[in-house]
Design an enzyme around this catalytic site. Structure first.
Site: not given
Ligand code: DOR
Ligand code: ZN
Length: 338
Positions: A13, A15, A94, A131, A169, A241
């Site tokens: 997971h 980003h 997702k 999520h 998460h 995450d």
């Molecule tokens: O803390 C987070 N940041 N939780 C999420 O679900 C998305 C993520 C983000 O994309 O910044």
């Molecule tokens: Zn995330």
């Protein structure tokens, strides 16, 4: 020197964003071989063609083995999802409840609206990542994950027993228990939820770099997560995450949600697993259980961690005009990646 060699980890997971932020952070996941890349860009990655184009940008930015996801919307075409998965373009889909987190406005409001997509995914064995938080304003933010289990996940599992689920998460005892009670369901756990609880975020001053969603919970939940992660049990595996936001957006009157942990996730995890007397189970959590859940081979290379003098990590990375501040656990860490 004490050292630990494990199969090369994957991040289930992650980003990476796009454009200059993508170029700044993609190299920071160097300790991982593969990663599931989240689709919550602006606009989101909805179609197979968009995922293929984003995959090319991720590779060009320096992360060689991305596993792409599609962002489920109420307009998603089931045939496109199935085709993109069959073509090897996407690994999973997702589901963001609309309004749950960063860039989730195009997410799902009414689960009935995506029923045909879920049915097609079940049939074609396309995994669904969730999520897991309800978004109703009247539900307390600390209760949103637990409510999601009863209100959304339990009925979803009953309606689609063949759908491969990953609860992303997890942050609560309730979620750990739910996953253990539902064989075949996987759960990712982040570094920050193992390392910290809501006291670390809020007592003695409010620390924006600890703020993420789902929000850090009380210490008893942190203990449940530590027990699950260090158990070595199959359903639990690492999804950092890692969610970069510009430093100015974190250090703000309305701080963005997300902790940036990709650069130092492995040293922090070694620290945690050593504290729990479970270094021998770190590999299961970082490198074995995730591939087993997604029915992928484990990596054929290794990573070595070494324990030595306390290590200071950079406070932030500065590249491509971006500044992103690292999650700082606030105590010395003696492990580093060789
Ligand atoms: O803390 C987070 N940041 N939780 C999420 O679900 C998305 C993520 C983000 O994309 O910044
Ligand atoms: Zn995330």
């Amino acid at each position: 020197m004490e050292s630990l060699t494990i199969r090369r980890p994957d991040d289930w997971h992650l980003h990476l964003r796009d454009d200059d932020m993508l170029r700044a952070v993609a190299p920071e996941s160097r300790d991982f071989r593969r990663a599931i890349i989240m689709p919550n860009l602006v606009p989101p990655v909805v179609t197979g063609a968009e995922a293929a184009a984003y995959r090319d940008r991720v590779i060009a930015a320096g992360f060689a083995e991305p596993l792409m996801t599609l962002y489920l919307t109420e307009g998603t075409d089931p045939a496109d999802v199935v085709a993109a998965h069959a073509a090897g373009i996407v690994t999973a889909v997702k589901l963001y409840p609309a309004g749950a987190t960063t860039n989730s406005a195009s997410g799902v409001r009414d689960i009935e609206a995506v029923r045909p997509v879920l049915a097609a995914m079940e049939e074609a064995r396309v995994p669904l990542c969730l999520h897991g938080e309800v978004t109703d304003r009247e539900v307390d933010i600390f209760d949103r994950e637990a409510r999601f289990l009863d209100r959304v996940l339990t009925p979803l599992r009953a309606a689609h027993p063949g759908l491969k689920l990953t609860l992303e998460h997890v942050t609560t005892t309730e979620a750990v228990d739910w996953v253990r009670a539902n064989p075949g369901v996987g759960a990712t756990i982040t570094v920050q939820h193992l390392m910290a609880n809501r006291n670390d975020m809020l007592a003695g001053g409010m620390r924006p770099h600890f703020y993420c969603l789902p929000i850090l919970k009380r210490a008893t939940h942190q203990e449940s997560l530590r027990a699950a992660a260090t158990s070595g049990d199959g359903p639990f595996f690492l999804g950092t995450d890692s969610a970069p936001h510009p430093t100015h957006a974190k250090e703000s009157a309305c701080c963005s949600a997300g902790c940036f942990t990709a650069p130092h996730a492995l040293p922090l995890l070694a620290h945690i697993f050593e504290e729990e007397g479970a270094l021998d189970r770190l590999e299961a959590f970082t490198s074995l259980n995730g591939p087993a859940h997604y029915r992928l081979p484990v990596n054929d290379d290794t990573l070595t961690l070494e324990k030595g003098a306390a290590r200071t990590f950079p406070e932030r990375i500065e590249a491509h005009g971006q500044s992103v501040t690292l999650f700082d656990p606030g105590h010395p860490v003696h492990w580093h990646v060789r």
